[in-house]
Design a protein around this motif. Structure first.
Motif, short mmCIF file in Angstrom:
data_model
loop_
_atom_site.label_atom_id
_atom_site.label_comp_id
_atom_site.label_asym_id
_atom_site.label_seq_id
_atom_site.Cartn_x
_atom_site.Cartn_y
_atom_site.Cartn_z
N ALA A 178 -7.68 26.53 -28.08
CA ALA A 178 -7.84 26.73 -26.64
C ALA A 178 -6.89 27.80 -26.10
O ALA A 178 -7.11 28.33 -25.01
CB ALA A 178 -7.61 25.41 -25.90
N THR A 179 -5.85 28.12 -26.84
CA THR A 179 -4.87 29.12 -26.40
C THR A 179 -4.67 30.16 -27.50
O THR A 179 -5.01 29.94 -28.67
CB THR A 179 -3.51 28.46 -26.09
OG1 THR A 179 -2.93 27.97 -27.31
CG2 THR A 179 -3.68 27.31 -25.11
N ALA A 180 -4.09 31.29 -27.11
CA ALA A 180 -3.83 32.36 -28.08
C ALA A 180 -2.83 31.90 -29.13
O ALA A 180 -2.93 32.27 -30.31
CB ALA A 180 -3.31 33.60 -27.35
N VAL A 181 -1.88 31.09 -28.74
CA VAL A 181 -0.88 30.57 -29.69
C VAL A 181 -1.55 29.69 -30.74
O VAL A 181 -1.27 29.81 -31.94
CB VAL A 181 0.22 29.78 -28.95
CG1 VAL A 181 1.16 29.11 -29.95
CG2 VAL A 181 1.01 30.71 -28.04
N ASP A 182 -2.43 28.81 -30.29
CA ASP A 182 -3.15 27.94 -31.24
C ASP A 182 -4.05 28.75 -32.15
O ASP A 182 -4.16 28.47 -33.35
CB ASP A 182 -3.99 26.91 -30.47
CG ASP A 182 -3.13 25.89 -29.74
OD1 ASP A 182 -1.96 25.72 -30.13
OD2 ASP A 182 -3.64 25.28 -28.78
N LEU A 183 -4.70 29.76 -31.59
CA LEU A 183 -5.58 30.63 -32.39
C LEU A 183 -4.77 31.33 -33.47
O LEU A 183 -5.19 31.39 -34.64
CB LEU A 183 -6.26 31.66 -31.49
CG LEU A 183 -7.13 32.69 -32.21
CD1 LEU A 183 -8.32 32.02 -32.89
CD2 LEU A 183 -7.61 33.76 -31.23
N ASP A 184 -3.61 31.85 -33.10
CA ASP A 184 -2.75 32.55 -34.06
C ASP A 184 -2.31 31.61 -35.18
O ASP A 184 -2.34 31.98 -36.37
CB ASP A 184 -1.52 33.10 -33.33
CG ASP A 184 -0.61 33.90 -34.24
OD1 ASP A 184 -1.12 34.57 -35.17
OD2 ASP A 184 0.61 33.85 -34.04
N GLU A 185 -1.94 30.39 -34.84
CA GLU A 185 -1.49 29.42 -35.84
C GLU A 185 -2.62 29.08 -36.82
O GLU A 185 -2.41 29.04 -38.04
CB GLU A 185 -1.01 28.15 -35.15
CG GLU A 185 -0.51 27.08 -36.10
CD GLU A 185 -0.01 25.85 -35.37
OE1 GLU A 185 0.10 24.78 -36.02
OE2 GLU A 185 0.26 25.94 -34.16
N CYS A 186 -3.81 28.85 -36.29
CA CYS A 186 -4.95 28.50 -37.15
C CYS A 186 -5.36 29.67 -38.04
O CYS A 186 -5.66 29.50 -39.22
CB CYS A 186 -6.14 28.06 -36.30
SG CYS A 186 -5.89 26.48 -35.45
N MET A 187 -5.37 30.88 -37.48
CA MET A 187 -5.74 32.05 -38.26
C MET A 187 -4.72 32.32 -39.36
O MET A 187 -5.09 32.68 -40.49
CB MET A 187 -5.87 33.27 -37.36
CG MET A 187 -7.17 33.33 -36.59
SD MET A 187 -7.32 34.84 -35.57
CE MET A 187 -7.10 36.12 -36.80
N ALA A 188 -3.46 32.14 -39.05
CA ALA A 188 -2.42 32.36 -40.06
C ALA A 188 -2.58 31.39 -41.23
O ALA A 188 -2.45 31.78 -42.40
CB ALA A 188 -1.03 32.20 -39.42
N GLU A 189 -2.87 30.14 -40.94
CA GLU A 189 -3.07 29.16 -42.00
C GLU A 189 -4.30 29.51 -42.83
O GLU A 189 -4.30 29.38 -44.06
CB GLU A 189 -3.21 27.76 -41.40
CG GLU A 189 -3.43 26.67 -42.44
CD GLU A 189 -2.33 26.62 -43.50
OE1 GLU A 189 -2.65 26.26 -44.66
OE2 GLU A 189 -1.17 26.96 -43.18
N PHE A 190 -5.35 29.98 -42.17
CA PHE A 190 -6.57 30.36 -42.89
C PHE A 190 -6.31 31.56 -43.80
O PHE A 190 -6.78 31.60 -44.94
CB PHE A 190 -7.68 30.69 -41.89
CG PHE A 190 -8.98 31.08 -42.52
CD1 PHE A 190 -9.64 30.22 -43.38
CD2 PHE A 190 -9.54 32.33 -42.27
CE1 PHE A 190 -10.85 30.59 -43.97
CE2 PHE A 190 -10.74 32.70 -42.85
CZ PHE A 190 -11.39 31.83 -43.70
N ILE A 191 -5.57 32.53 -43.32
CA ILE A 191 -5.22 33.70 -44.14
C ILE A 191 -4.40 33.26 -45.35
O ILE A 191 -4.57 33.76 -46.46
CB ILE A 191 -4.46 34.74 -43.30
CG1 ILE A 191 -5.41 35.39 -42.29
CG2 ILE A 191 -3.80 35.80 -44.18
CD1 ILE A 191 -4.74 36.30 -41.29
N ASN A 192 -3.51 32.30 -45.15
CA ASN A 192 -2.72 31.78 -46.26
C ASN A 192 -3.61 31.09 -47.29
O ASN A 192 -3.40 31.21 -48.51
CB ASN A 192 -1.67 30.80 -45.75
CG ASN A 192 -0.72 30.34 -46.84
OD1 ASN A 192 -0.17 31.15 -47.58
ND2 ASN A 192 -0.53 29.05 -46.96
#
Length: 277
Positions: free
Chosen positions: A49-63
């Protein structure tokens, strides 16, 4: 099923947002962003719902992509696509960009250690004995058909069909990242596998997805099996199934054309990346 935000995107020729990029690039962006949302769904996570949450989820997916031996291109297309589709988050994806930059600086790519057939067979047997025919089935099918993790965990029971008379197993793939011109229905002739698949399917409901829990839960079960068999130090990952299956298949057939078709790789050069001596 949650709606994919990309489904509401206007067509490229109708919107200034997509000017300056080719149709092929746009398709790559959409494909990787779609894979990210599929990952969230399989992990049973809500759309950020927020840019911070999006960044966290995308970072984990990239990992996850990195650890499973995927090409770095997928992470790059995801980042570029998200920044193109949602310009307001361009400066907010700091962790995702940091993970991607670390991956770029990693001069020695870490590829998943390929599974030997004997280890997969033992893991499947152990899972079955512990009351998990679903895990046993996915391990055997994932290895034999060189499935990607997301393809494997999205399989439905109806997608796996056995011809017992011919000893043949068929698998239909849906919404795979493989381009449409490549094979989406796979076949594997092996009477032993056909018998095992028949037994395992008989222990499951007649319809629906094979794995009815989150990706995270599957990873936990997968790791527990590795630890129970004392092979965790060998650093196998779920992507080891795809690499191990391709390597085992090539050793058995010595037919690179067949391996490339089964793995849905566009050429021999790409297929060879997945093969170990």
């Amino acid at each position: 099923m949650r709606a994919n935000p990309l489904e509401r995107m206007p067509r490229a020729k109708l919107h200034l947002k997509f000017k300056g990029i080719t149709g092929r690039t746009l398709r790559l962006y959409k494909r990787e962003v779609s894979r990210f949302f599929e990952y969230l769904e399989l992990e049973d996570q809500q759309i950020p719902a927020t840019a911070v949450d999006l960044d966290e989820c995308m970072a984990e997916f990239i990992n996850v992509l990195y650890q499973e031996g995927e090409s770095i291109s997928h992470a790059g297309w995801l980042l570029s696509g998200m920044k193109r589709f949602l310009p307001r988050v361009r400066r907010e994806l700091l962790t995702s960009q940091h993970f991607y930059n670390n991956w770029v600086r990693d001069h020695t790519p870490v590829r998943a250690v390929p599974f030997p057939w004997v280890v997969v067979r033992t893991m499947a047997g152990s899972a079955f004995q512990q009351g998990h025919p679903d895990i046993a089935l996915l391990l055997l099918v994932g290895f034999s058909f060189f499935l990607r993790t997301m393809e494997m965990l999205k399989l439905e029971i109806e997608d796996i069909v056995v011809d017992g008379f011919r000893g043949t197993t068929f698998v239909a793939l849906h919404e795979t990242k493989t381009p449409k011109q490549f094979q989406q229905s796979l076949v594997f002739q092996n009477p032993q596998l056909a018998q095992l698949v028949t037994v395992l399917k008989g222990k499951l409901p007649p319809a629906g997805v094979v794995w009815r829990h989150s990706v995270h839960t599957f990873r936990q079960c997968f790791q527990a099996l590795l630890e129970a068999l004392h092979v965790a130090p060998l650093r196998f990952t779920m992507y080891s199934l795809r690499r191990g299956g391709a390597t085992h298949g090539y050793i058995q057939s010595h037919n690179l054309d067949k391996i490339a078709r089964q793995g849905r790789w566009k050429d021999h050069k790409t297929a060879k990346i997945y093969l170990d001596d």
